[in-house]
Design a protein around this motif. Sequence first.
Motif, PDB file in Angstrom:
ATOM      1  N   MET A 132       0.876  -1.473  -0.244  1.00  0.00           N
ATOM      2  CA  MET A 132       0.038  -0.420   0.548  1.00  0.00           C
ATOM      3  C   MET A 132       0.703   0.812  -0.191  1.00  0.00           C
ATOM      4  N   LYS A 133       0.192   1.989  -1.057  1.00  0.00           N
ATOM      5  CA  LYS A 133       1.396   3.722  -0.619  1.00  0.00           C
ATOM      6  C   LYS A 133       0.941   4.378  -0.124  1.00  0.00           C
ATOM      7  N   THR A 134       1.899   5.326   0.818  1.00  0.00           N
ATOM      8  CA  THR A 134       2.286   6.763   1.895  1.00  0.00           C
ATOM      9  C   THR A 134       2.129   7.895   1.277  1.00  0.00           C
ATOM     10  N   ILE A 135       1.173   8.482   1.576  1.00  0.00           N
ATOM     11  CA  ILE A 135       0.893   9.663   0.855  1.00  0.00           C
ATOM     12  C   ILE A 135       1.476  10.238   2.041  1.00  0.00           C
ATOM     13  N   THR A 136       1.620  12.038   1.844  1.00  0.00           N
ATOM     14  CA  THR A 136       1.756  13.007   2.946  1.00  0.00           C
ATOM     15  C   THR A 136       0.897  14.285   2.221  1.00  0.00           C
ATOM     16  N   LEU A 137       0.311  14.554   3.225  1.00  0.00           N
ATOM     17  CA  LEU A 137      -0.211  15.723   2.727  1.00  0.00           C
ATOM     18  C   LEU A 137      -0.173  17.275   3.265  1.00  0.00           C
ATOM     19  N   THR A 138      -0.506  18.146   2.775  1.00  0.00           N
ATOM     20  CA  THR A 138      -0.450  19.004   3.957  1.00  0.00           C
ATOM     21  C   THR A 138      -1.634  20.442   3.574  1.00  0.00           C
ATOM     22  N   VAL A 139      -2.212  20.378   4.846  1.00  0.00           N
ATOM     23  CA  VAL A 139      -3.386  20.837   4.998  1.00  0.00           C
ATOM     24  C   VAL A 139      -3.502  22.329   6.012  1.00  0.00           C
ATOM     25  N   PRO A 140      -3.644  22.912   5.557  1.00  0.00           N
ATOM     26  CA  PRO A 140      -3.625  24.186   6.222  1.00  0.00           C
ATOM     27  C   PRO A 140      -3.855  24.137   7.604  1.00  0.00           C
ATOM     28  N   ASP A 141      -3.655  25.177   8.861  1.00  0.00           N
ATOM     29  CA  ASP A 141      -4.058  24.869   9.857  1.00  0.00           C
ATOM     30  C   ASP A 141      -5.082  25.239  10.140  1.00  0.00           C
ATOM     31  N   SER A 142      -5.983  26.036   9.729  1.00  0.00           N
ATOM     32  CA  SER A 142      -7.515  27.000   9.772  1.00  0.00           C
ATOM     33  C   SER A 142      -7.774  25.594   9.406  1.00  0.00           C
ATOM     34  N   LEU A 143      -7.853  24.784   8.817  1.00  0.00           N
ATOM     35  CA  LEU A 143      -8.882  23.437   8.913  1.00  0.00           C
ATOM     36  C   LEU A 143      -8.668  22.640  10.076  1.00  0.00           C
ATOM     37  N   ASP A 144      -9.599  22.561  10.670  1.00  0.00           N
ATOM     38  CA  ASP A 144      -9.770  21.665  12.140  1.00  0.00           C
ATOM     39  C   ASP A 144     -10.452  20.706  11.891  1.00  0.00           C
ATOM     40  N   ILE A 145      -9.151  19.267  11.455  1.00  0.00           N
ATOM     41  CA  ILE A 145      -9.700  18.230  11.083  1.00  0.00           C
ATOM     42  C   ILE A 145      -8.413  17.202  11.567  1.00  0.00           C
ATOM     43  N   ASP A 146      -8.763  16.567  12.380  1.00  0.00           N
ATOM     44  CA  ASP A 146      -7.396  15.199  12.543  1.00  0.00           C
ATOM     45  C   ASP A 146      -6.751  14.122  11.333  1.00  0.00           C
ATOM     46  N   ASN A 147      -6.414  13.704  12.109  1.00  0.00           N
ATOM     47  CA  ASN A 147      -5.624  12.655  10.528  1.00  0.00           C
ATOM     48  C   ASN A 147      -6.511  11.167  10.372  1.00  0.00           C
ATOM     49  N   LYS A 148      -7.143  10.424  11.283  1.00  0.00           N
ATOM     50  CA  LYS A 148      -8.740   9.846  11.422  1.00  0.00           C
ATOM     51  C   LYS A 148      -9.175  10.580  10.796  1.00  0.00           C
ATOM     52  N   ASP A 149     -10.027  11.253  10.637  1.00  0.00           N
ATOM     53  CA  ASP A 149     -11.332  12.633  10.147  1.00  0.00           C
ATOM     54  C   ASP A 149     -10.168  12.240   8.235  1.00  0.00           C
TER      55      ASP A 149
END
Length: 75
Positions: free
Chosen positions: A1-18
Amino acid sequence: MKTITLTVPDSLDIDNKDLAMLVASRLYEQGKLSLGQAAEVAGLTKRTFAELLGTYNVSLFNYPASDLESDIANA
């Protein structure tokens, strides 16, 4: 399975699981992943993933309406 890294703005209140659940449920909805594959992406069991789909407005029964019409006509 591939692993990817995403960069999201701090203003987006979301955790990794969500975020993983959002991606997995969308790919499941599009038919790109099976239920088991999507659950694995989300880091959940199939049962838990299936139970949570409704909270993401995704139907567990990923069946196109056109196929249902064909099935009814053939019945």
